[in-house]
Design a protein around this motif. Structure first.
Motif, PDB file in Angstrom:
ATOM      1  N   ALA A  85      54.522  43.183  38.509  1.00  0.00           N
ATOM      2  CA  ALA A  85      53.605  42.663  37.224  1.00  0.00           C
ATOM      3  C   ALA A  85      53.313  41.372  37.483  1.00  0.00           C
ATOM      4  CB  ALA A  85      54.315  43.125  36.060  1.00  0.00           C
ATOM      5  N   ARG A  86      54.013  40.514  38.183  1.00  0.00           N
ATOM      6  CA  ARG A  86      53.796  39.202  38.193  1.00  0.00           C
ATOM      7  C   ARG A  86      52.610  38.914  39.280  1.00  0.00           C
ATOM      8  NH1 ARG A  86      59.858  38.187  38.244  1.00  0.00           N
ATOM      9  NH2 ARG A  86      60.295  37.994  35.946  1.00  0.00           N
ATOM     10  N   THR A  87      52.904  39.950  40.374  1.00  0.00           N
ATOM     11  CA  THR A  87      51.763  39.576  41.184  1.00  0.00           C
ATOM     12  C   THR A  87      50.415  40.006  40.556  1.00  0.00           C
ATOM     13  OG1 THR A  87      52.162  41.704  42.542  1.00  0.00           O
ATOM     14  CG2 THR A  87      53.488  40.130  43.326  1.00  0.00           C
ATOM     15  N   MET A  88      50.291  41.125  39.838  1.00  0.00           N
ATOM     16  CA  MET A  88      49.288  41.390  39.267  1.00  0.00           C
ATOM     17  C   MET A  88      48.571  40.144  38.326  1.00  0.00           C
ATOM     18  SD  MET A  88      48.363  44.049  36.211  1.00  0.00           S
ATOM     19  CE  MET A  88      47.936  42.859  34.938  1.00  0.00           C
ATOM     20  N   THR A  89      49.494  39.678  37.685  1.00  0.00           N
ATOM     21  CA  THR A  89      49.047  38.380  37.000  1.00  0.00           C
ATOM     22  C   THR A  89      48.470  37.300  37.804  1.00  0.00           C
ATOM     23  OG1 THR A  89      50.787  38.937  35.462  1.00  0.00           O
ATOM     24  CG2 THR A  89      49.834  36.785  35.129  1.00  0.00           C
ATOM     25  N   LEU A  90      49.292  37.050  38.874  1.00  0.00           N
ATOM     26  CA  LEU A  90      48.890  35.986  39.823  1.00  0.00           C
ATOM     27  C   LEU A  90      47.698  36.261  40.574  1.00  0.00           C
ATOM     28  CD1 LEU A  90      50.337  33.396  40.899  1.00  0.00           C
ATOM     29  CD2 LEU A  90      51.242  34.895  42.621  1.00  0.00           C
ATOM     30  N   GLY A  91      47.201  37.462  40.631  1.00  0.00           N
ATOM     31  CA  GLY A  91      45.957  37.813  41.447  1.00  0.00           C
ATOM     32  C   GLY A  91      44.741  37.568  40.370  1.00  0.00           C
ATOM     33  N   GLU A  92      45.223  37.992  39.017  1.00  0.00           N
ATOM     34  CA  GLU A  92      44.029  37.797  38.169  1.00  0.00           C
ATOM     35  C   GLU A  92      43.719  36.442  37.740  1.00  0.00           C
ATOM     36  OE1 GLU A  92      42.082  39.933  36.472  1.00  0.00           O
ATOM     37  OE2 GLU A  92      42.755  41.864  37.662  1.00  0.00           O
ATOM     38  N   TYR A  93      44.811  35.566  37.789  1.00  0.00           N
ATOM     39  CA  TYR A  93      44.852  34.028  37.705  1.00  0.00           C
ATOM     40  C   TYR A  93      44.072  33.430  38.767  1.00  0.00           C
ATOM     41  CZ  TYR A  93      46.097  29.386  37.067  1.00  0.00           C
ATOM     42  OH  TYR A  93      46.444  28.032  36.871  1.00  0.00           O
ATOM     43  N   TRP A  94      44.155  33.810  39.937  1.00  0.00           N
ATOM     44  CA  TRP A  94      43.283  33.231  41.027  1.00  0.00           C
ATOM     45  C   TRP A  94      42.009  33.856  41.279  1.00  0.00           C
ATOM     46  CZ3 TRP A  94      44.976  30.195  45.705  1.00  0.00           C
ATOM     47  CH2 TRP A  94      46.258  29.662  45.644  1.00  0.00           C
ATOM     48  N   ASP A 140      45.447  28.920  31.696  1.00  0.00           N
ATOM     49  CA  ASP A 140      46.774  28.708  31.980  1.00  0.00           C
ATOM     50  C   ASP A 140      47.753  29.279  31.505  1.00  0.00           C
ATOM     51  OD1 ASP A 140      45.777  27.150  34.195  1.00  0.00           O
ATOM     52  OD2 ASP A 140      46.096  25.012  33.432  1.00  0.00           O
ATOM     53  N   HIS A 141      47.518  29.745  30.138  1.00  0.00           N
ATOM     54  CA  HIS A 141      48.695  30.504  29.410  1.00  0.00           C
ATOM     55  C   HIS A 141      48.098  32.151  29.337  1.00  0.00           C
ATOM     56  CE1 HIS A 141      50.142  26.676  28.177  1.00  0.00           C
ATOM     57  NE2 HIS A 141      49.147  26.286  28.125  1.00  0.00           N
ATOM     58  N   LEU A 142      48.697  32.852  29.916  1.00  0.00           N
ATOM     59  CA  LEU A 142      48.288  34.173  29.768  1.00  0.00           C
ATOM     60  C   LEU A 142      49.445  35.038  30.289  1.00  0.00           C
ATOM     61  CD1 LEU A 142      47.575  35.661  32.939  1.00  0.00           C
ATOM     62  CD2 LEU A 142      46.022  34.092  33.015  1.00  0.00           C
ATOM     63  N   VAL A 143      49.263  36.444  29.803  1.00  0.00           N
ATOM     64  CA  VAL A 143      50.189  37.410  30.262  1.00  0.00           C
ATOM     65  C   VAL A 143      49.501  38.615  30.645  1.00  0.00           C
ATOM     66  CG1 VAL A 143      51.830  39.235  29.322  1.00  0.00           C
ATOM     67  CG2 VAL A 143      51.784  36.816  28.173  1.00  0.00           C
ATOM     68  N   GLY A 144      50.080  39.038  31.992  1.00  0.00           N
ATOM     69  CA  GLY A 144      49.355  40.120  32.601  1.00  0.00           C
ATOM     70  C   GLY A 144      50.242  41.346  32.377  1.00  0.00           C
ATOM     71  N   VAL A 145      49.788  42.532  31.872  1.00  0.00           N
ATOM     72  CA  VAL A 145      50.831  43.877  31.623  1.00  0.00           C
ATOM     73  C   VAL A 145      50.168  44.973  32.667  1.00  0.00           C
ATOM     74  CG1 VAL A 145      51.351  45.445  29.776  1.00  0.00           C
ATOM     75  CG2 VAL A 145      50.885  43.153  29.163  1.00  0.00           C
TER      76      VAL A 145
END
Length: 408
Positions: A194-203, A211-216
């Motif tokens: 879930a963190r890698t998903m969030t990181l992928g979406e962030y980049w 800079d303040h988000l949550v990936g579910v």
């Protein structure tokens, strides 16, 4: 020169290198003079580091910029297609393996099945087989691969690259980093999926302006990646973001974690199938009966989605209800973390337009303030590859993020 001074000099040089690399990535094509101006580094420092980056082939000279009275400046950009990263998303039944360039562009992909309830050795073997297959079949030279990133479900120790607990496999302490580095002799980074998903979406996806988000990540389970000030938040013992195990009904079904009424017992893929089976067995009319030839054991979340796409009222309502359950979990995240945006991904997110109605209804009903109710909820831009591409970003951070921990 003392050892301390040498160490400090090397650290500063590395930070400066990352700063310049990141500026070329974000703002290239860009001139050396403009880099010096925006970083406050001296022109000779910029020139020396750029020379080194060109020598290593991470940066190339490209078109000439507009003249401001003198010679036209030569512009610089990342040599994106000269190096590659391999990313792995380890799910319950399969591994998605991708190859990206330095800009996260997908260059190759494959899917490797995972045997039911594998041992540690079997899981590592499947991972290695998949990597070998990708490296051998890829049109890209092996020496152009700079690292491997792994997004693993469950609890992960990202510092040591260990899967502490993989609940879908009932496995503990899988030494992923050690095993893969020994075999492939390259950088290996491991993180929760879930963190890698969030990181992928962030980049590279729908989170690159926040800079303040949550990936579910909603698939066979539910997990969240929490991004605060552009940094992933892990918590004291690496369990931050386990939103799937937040209780939403004390009398709910038993979860794989042993508790009752967890969010993922209502909104994850297997729970959607179970709720469908339960209601269909009572005689509820639905297109699903035809799609599975009356065999309820064939009912999966994908079948429910297929029926909904064909206009089946039962399936549409079931997915709307799933959205309402998800909405409860997302409202809890909004009230706890107050993110600018929540990005929903994973296999279940393919049913986005059926889920969103229920999600928004719940947040509008339960949100504490008008601004809480208006929190941006969107679906993943990177889709099924979000976690695997995000795993590649784990490696990219080593090149484009300074050693003080933040983007340069």
């Amino acid at each position: 020169m003392t050892k301390y001074t040498r160490g400090s000099f090397q650290l500063m040089k590395s930070i400066n290198r990352s700063m310049i690399l990141n500026m070329i990535r974000e703002k290239g094509p860009i001139s050396r003079a403009e880099i010096a101006k925006q970083t406050s580094l001296t022109p000779p420092t910029v020139s020396n580091i750029v020379k080194e980056l060109i020598h290593t082939e991470f940066v190339i000279e490209t078109t000439q910029g507009a003249s401001k009275g003198g010679r036209k400046p030569t512009l610089l950009e990342i040599n994106a297609d000269n190096f590659y990263i391999l990313g792995i998303d380890v799910g319950r039944y399969k591994m998605n393996i991708v190859v990206t360039n330095l800009y996260g562009a997908l260059k190759d992909e494959t899917v490797i099945p995972i045997p039911d309830y594998p041992s540690k050795e079997e899981l590592i073997h499947s991972m290695k087989e998949g990597i070998h297959s990708m490296l051998n079949s890829s049109s890209h030279k092996r020496d152009k691969f700079v690292g491997i990133g792994v997004g693993m479900h469950g609890i992960v120790d990202p510092v040591n690259g260990i899967s502490l607990f993989a609940p879908s496999f009932h496995l503990h302490d899988i030494p992923i980093k050690e095993e893969l580095e020994n075999d492939f002799q390259m950088i290996v980074k491991v993180e929760n999926d879930a963190r890698t998903m969030t990181l992928g979406e962030y980049w590279f996806g729908n989170g690159n302006d926040s800079d303040h988000l949550v990936g579910v990540n909603v698939g066979n389970g539910i997990g969240a990646g929490v991004m605060i000030n552009g940094q992933l938040f892990h918590g004291e013992h690496n369990i931050a973001g386990e939103i799937g195990h937040v209780t939403i009904d004390l009398s709910g079904p038993k979860c794989t974690c042993g508790n009752y009424g967890c969010l993922q017992t209502f909104a994850a893929g297997p729970s959607i199938a179970e709720r469908a089976k339960k209601e269909l067995k009572t005689g509820k009319p639905s297109l699903i009966h035809e799609l599975v030839d009356g065999d309820f054991e064939k009912v999966k979340g994908e079948i429910v989605y297929q029926a909904a796409c064909e206009g089946d009222a039962f399936s549409i309502e079931l997915l709307n209800q799933t959205g309402r359950y998800l909405g409860i979990g997302l409202t809890n995240l909004i009230h706890t973390l107050n993110p600018k945006r929540i990005i929903v991904g994973g296999g279940v997110a393919n049913a986005d337009h059926f889920l969103m109605k229920g999600i928004k209804e719940t947040i509008q009903t339960r949100g504490l303030t008008a601004k809480a109710k208006d929190t941006s909820i969107i679906f993943s831009k990177l889709g099924n590859y979000a976690s695997a591409i995000g795993a590649c970003v784990l490696v990219l951070e080593d090149f484009f993020v300074s050693e003080n921990g933040g983007s340069s």
